[in-house]
Design a protein around this motif. Structure first.
Motif, PDB file in Angstrom:
ATOM      1  N   ILE A  65       0.829  -1.203   0.000  1.00 22.27           N
ATOM      2  CA  ILE A  65       0.000   0.000   0.000  1.00 22.27           C
ATOM      3  C   ILE A  65       0.865   1.254   0.000  1.00 22.27           C
ATOM      4  O   ILE A  65       0.608   2.196  -0.755  1.00 22.27           O
ATOM      5  N   GLU A  66       1.903   1.273   0.812  1.00 22.83           N
ATOM      6  CA  GLU A  66       2.796   2.434   0.839  1.00 22.83           C
ATOM      7  C   GLU A  66       3.553   2.590  -0.477  1.00 22.83           C
ATOM      8  O   GLU A  66       3.747   3.696  -0.969  1.00 22.83           O
ATOM      9  N   THR A  83      -4.132  -9.570  -4.261  1.00 22.54           N
ATOM     10  CA  THR A  83      -3.805  -9.950  -2.898  1.00 22.54           C
ATOM     11  C   THR A  83      -4.764 -10.984  -2.338  1.00 22.54           C
ATOM     12  O   THR A  83      -5.868 -11.152  -2.856  1.00 22.54           O
ATOM     13  N   ALA A  84      -4.341 -11.644  -1.288  1.00 22.26           N
ATOM     14  CA  ALA A  84      -5.195 -12.595  -0.589  1.00 22.26           C
ATOM     15  C   ALA A  84      -5.911 -11.921   0.575  1.00 22.26           C
ATOM     16  O   ALA A  84      -6.697 -12.556   1.267  1.00 22.26           O
ATOM     17  N   TYR A  85      -5.660 -10.652   0.784  1.00 19.19           N
ATOM     18  CA  TYR A  85      -6.176  -9.946   1.957  1.00 19.19           C
ATOM     19  C   TYR A  85      -7.302  -8.984   1.591  1.00 19.19           C
ATOM     20  O   TYR A  85      -7.160  -8.179   0.680  1.00 19.19           O
ATOM     21  N   ALA A  86      -8.399  -9.082   2.350  1.00 18.87           N
ATOM     22  CA  ALA A  86      -9.543  -8.217   2.061  1.00 18.87           C
ATOM     23  C   ALA A  86     -10.226  -7.736   3.337  1.00 18.87           C
ATOM     24  O   ALA A  86     -11.412  -7.450   3.329  1.00 18.87           O
ATOM     25  N   ASP A  87      -9.458  -7.634   4.431  1.00 23.09           N
ATOM     26  CA  ASP A  87     -10.106  -7.152   5.645  1.00 23.09           C
ATOM     27  C   ASP A  87     -10.381  -5.653   5.526  1.00 23.09           C
ATOM     28  O   ASP A  87      -9.772  -4.951   4.720  1.00 23.09           O
ATOM     29  N   ASP A  88     -11.314  -5.180   6.306  1.00 28.39           N
ATOM     30  CA  ASP A  88     -11.796  -3.803   6.194  1.00 28.39           C
ATOM     31  C   ASP A  88     -10.695  -2.756   6.337  1.00 28.39           C
ATOM     32  O   ASP A  88     -10.679  -1.768   5.602  1.00 28.39           O
ATOM     33  N   ASP A  89      -9.787  -2.961   7.278  1.00 28.12           N
ATOM     34  CA  ASP A  89      -8.717  -1.973   7.493  1.00 28.12           C
ATOM     35  C   ASP A  89      -7.793  -1.856   6.285  1.00 28.12           C
ATOM     36  O   ASP A  89      -7.433  -0.755   5.883  1.00 28.12           O
ATOM     37  N   LEU A  90      -7.419  -2.995   5.706  1.00 31.54           N
ATOM     38  CA  LEU A  90      -6.551  -2.962   4.524  1.00 31.54           C
ATOM     39  C   LEU A  90      -7.258  -2.331   3.334  1.00 31.54           C
ATOM     40  O   LEU A  90      -6.670  -1.531   2.606  1.00 31.54           O
ATOM     41  N   ILE A  91      -8.510  -2.678   3.137  1.00 32.72           N
ATOM     42  CA  ILE A  91      -9.255  -2.092   2.023  1.00 32.72           C
ATOM     43  C   ILE A  91      -9.380  -0.580   2.214  1.00 32.72           C
ATOM     44  O   ILE A  91      -9.221   0.186   1.262  1.00 32.72           O
ATOM     45  N   GLU A  92      -9.619  -0.164   3.435  1.00 32.52           N
ATOM     46  CA  GLU A  92      -9.724   1.278   3.710  1.00 32.52           C
ATOM     47  C   GLU A  92      -8.405   1.983   3.394  1.00 32.52           C
ATOM     48  O   GLU A  92      -8.391   3.039   2.757  1.00 32.52           O
ATOM     49  N   ALA A  94      -6.052   0.876   1.347  1.00 30.97           N
ATOM     50  CA  ALA A  94      -5.811   0.744  -0.090  1.00 30.97           C
ATOM     51  C   ALA A  94      -6.629   1.752  -0.884  1.00 30.97           C
ATOM     52  O   ALA A  94      -6.148   2.298  -1.884  1.00 30.97           O
ATOM     53  N   LYS A  95      -7.854   2.024  -0.469  1.00 30.19           N
ATOM     54  CA  LYS A  95      -8.719   2.971  -1.190  1.00 30.19           C
ATOM     55  C   LYS A  95      -8.064   4.339  -1.343  1.00 30.19           C
ATOM     56  O   LYS A  95      -8.249   5.004  -2.357  1.00 30.19           O
ATOM     57  N   HIS A  96      -7.300   4.736  -0.345  1.00 34.44           N
ATOM     58  CA  HIS A  96      -6.691   6.070  -0.360  1.00 34.44           C
ATOM     59  C   HIS A  96      -5.540   6.200  -1.353  1.00 34.44           C
ATOM     60  O   HIS A  96      -5.050   7.302  -1.586  1.00 34.44           O
ATOM     61  N   THR A  97      -5.126   5.098  -1.949  1.00 29.91           N
ATOM     62  CA  THR A  97      -4.083   5.148  -2.985  1.00 29.91           C
ATOM     63  C   THR A  97      -4.699   5.256  -4.376  1.00 29.91           C
ATOM     64  O   THR A  97      -3.982   5.251  -5.367  1.00 29.91           O
ATOM     65  N   LYS A  98      -6.016   5.321  -4.432  1.00 26.00           N
ATOM     66  CA  LYS A  98      -6.766   5.440  -5.689  1.00 26.00           C
ATOM     67  C   LYS A  98      -6.438   4.317  -6.676  1.00 26.00           C
ATOM     68  O   LYS A  98      -6.078   4.566  -7.826  1.00 26.00           O
ATOM     69  N   PRO A  99      -6.569   3.061  -6.222  1.00 22.78           N
ATOM     70  CA  PRO A  99      -6.263   1.949  -7.127  1.00 22.78           C
ATOM     71  C   PRO A  99      -7.274   1.847  -8.256  1.00 22.78           C
ATOM     72  O   PRO A  99      -8.414   2.286  -8.126  1.00 22.78           O
ATOM     73  N   TYR A 100      -6.847   1.264  -9.331  1.00 22.98           N
ATOM     74  CA  TYR A 100      -7.725   1.031 -10.468  1.00 22.98           C
ATOM     75  C   TYR A 100      -8.371  -0.349 -10.407  1.00 22.98           C
ATOM     76  O   TYR A 100      -9.205  -0.663 -11.246  1.00 22.98           O
ATOM     77  N   GLY A 101      -7.971  -1.162  -9.457  1.00 19.12           N
ATOM     78  CA  GLY A 101      -8.555  -2.491  -9.316  1.00 19.12           C
ATOM     79  C   GLY A 101      -8.080  -3.169  -8.055  1.00 19.12           C
ATOM     80  O   GLY A 101      -7.087  -2.754  -7.437  1.00 19.12           O
ATOM     81  N   TYR A 102      -8.799  -4.212  -7.656  1.00 15.08           N
ATOM     82  CA  TYR A 102      -8.480  -4.983  -6.456  1.00 15.08           C
ATOM     83  C   TYR A 102      -8.919  -6.412  -6.730  1.00 15.08           C
ATOM     84  O   TYR A 102     -10.118  -6.696  -6.793  1.00 15.08           O
TER      85      TYR A 102
END
Length: 131
Positions: A65-66, A83-92, A94-102
């Motif tokens: 994410i960084e 990624t294999a990770y989808a917990d709420d904190d990580l998604i939150e 990740a959202k701030h990096t403006k990804p184009y997909g997950y």
């Protein structure tokens, strides 16, 4: 876009090789495969890929994410998380990096291709709007 260039950031060697092979079979050019956030930033600066495919959990001091935040903010290269990770904190975070997909692992080739193609298209549209 002819053979889009993709940087793969994945710290598990067997998974990284699988992703590279899948991307090549799908017609993409893999500029590099790296396993740390620090190397991801360095390789993105050197190779200027069209897209970065990055895992969230990486070896080293900087997580995915960084690394994605730095690449997006400084190089304006689209990011797709794989990624294999989808917990709420990580998604939150990740959202701030403006990804184009997950994309969640395990994944199908069609999920990989569709996310990459949409990301490249949306980035192209955004670049044309800024010109």
């Amino acid at each position: 876009m002819e053979n889009p260039k993709i940087l793969v950031v994945e710290d598990e060697n067997s998974v990284a090789l699988d992703i590279k092979n899948r991307l090549t079979k799908l017609g993409y050019s893999v500029t590099d495969v790296t396993s740390t956030g620090e190397d991801a930033i360095k390789k993105a600066e050197e190779n200027k890929p069209d897209l970065v495919l990055v895992d969230i959990i990486l070896k080293g001091e900087i997580d995915g994410i960084e690394a994605a935040r730095h690449i997006h903010d400084n190089l304006d290269i689209p990011i797709v998380y794989l990624t294999a990770y989808a917990d709420d904190d990580l998604i939150e975070r990740a959202k701030h990096t403006k990804p184009y997909g997950y994309i969640l692992k395990p994944f199908q080739n069609k999920d990989l291709r569709s996310n990459i193609e949409i990301a490249l298209y949306n980035n192209n549209v955004a670049q044309n709007c800024n010109d």
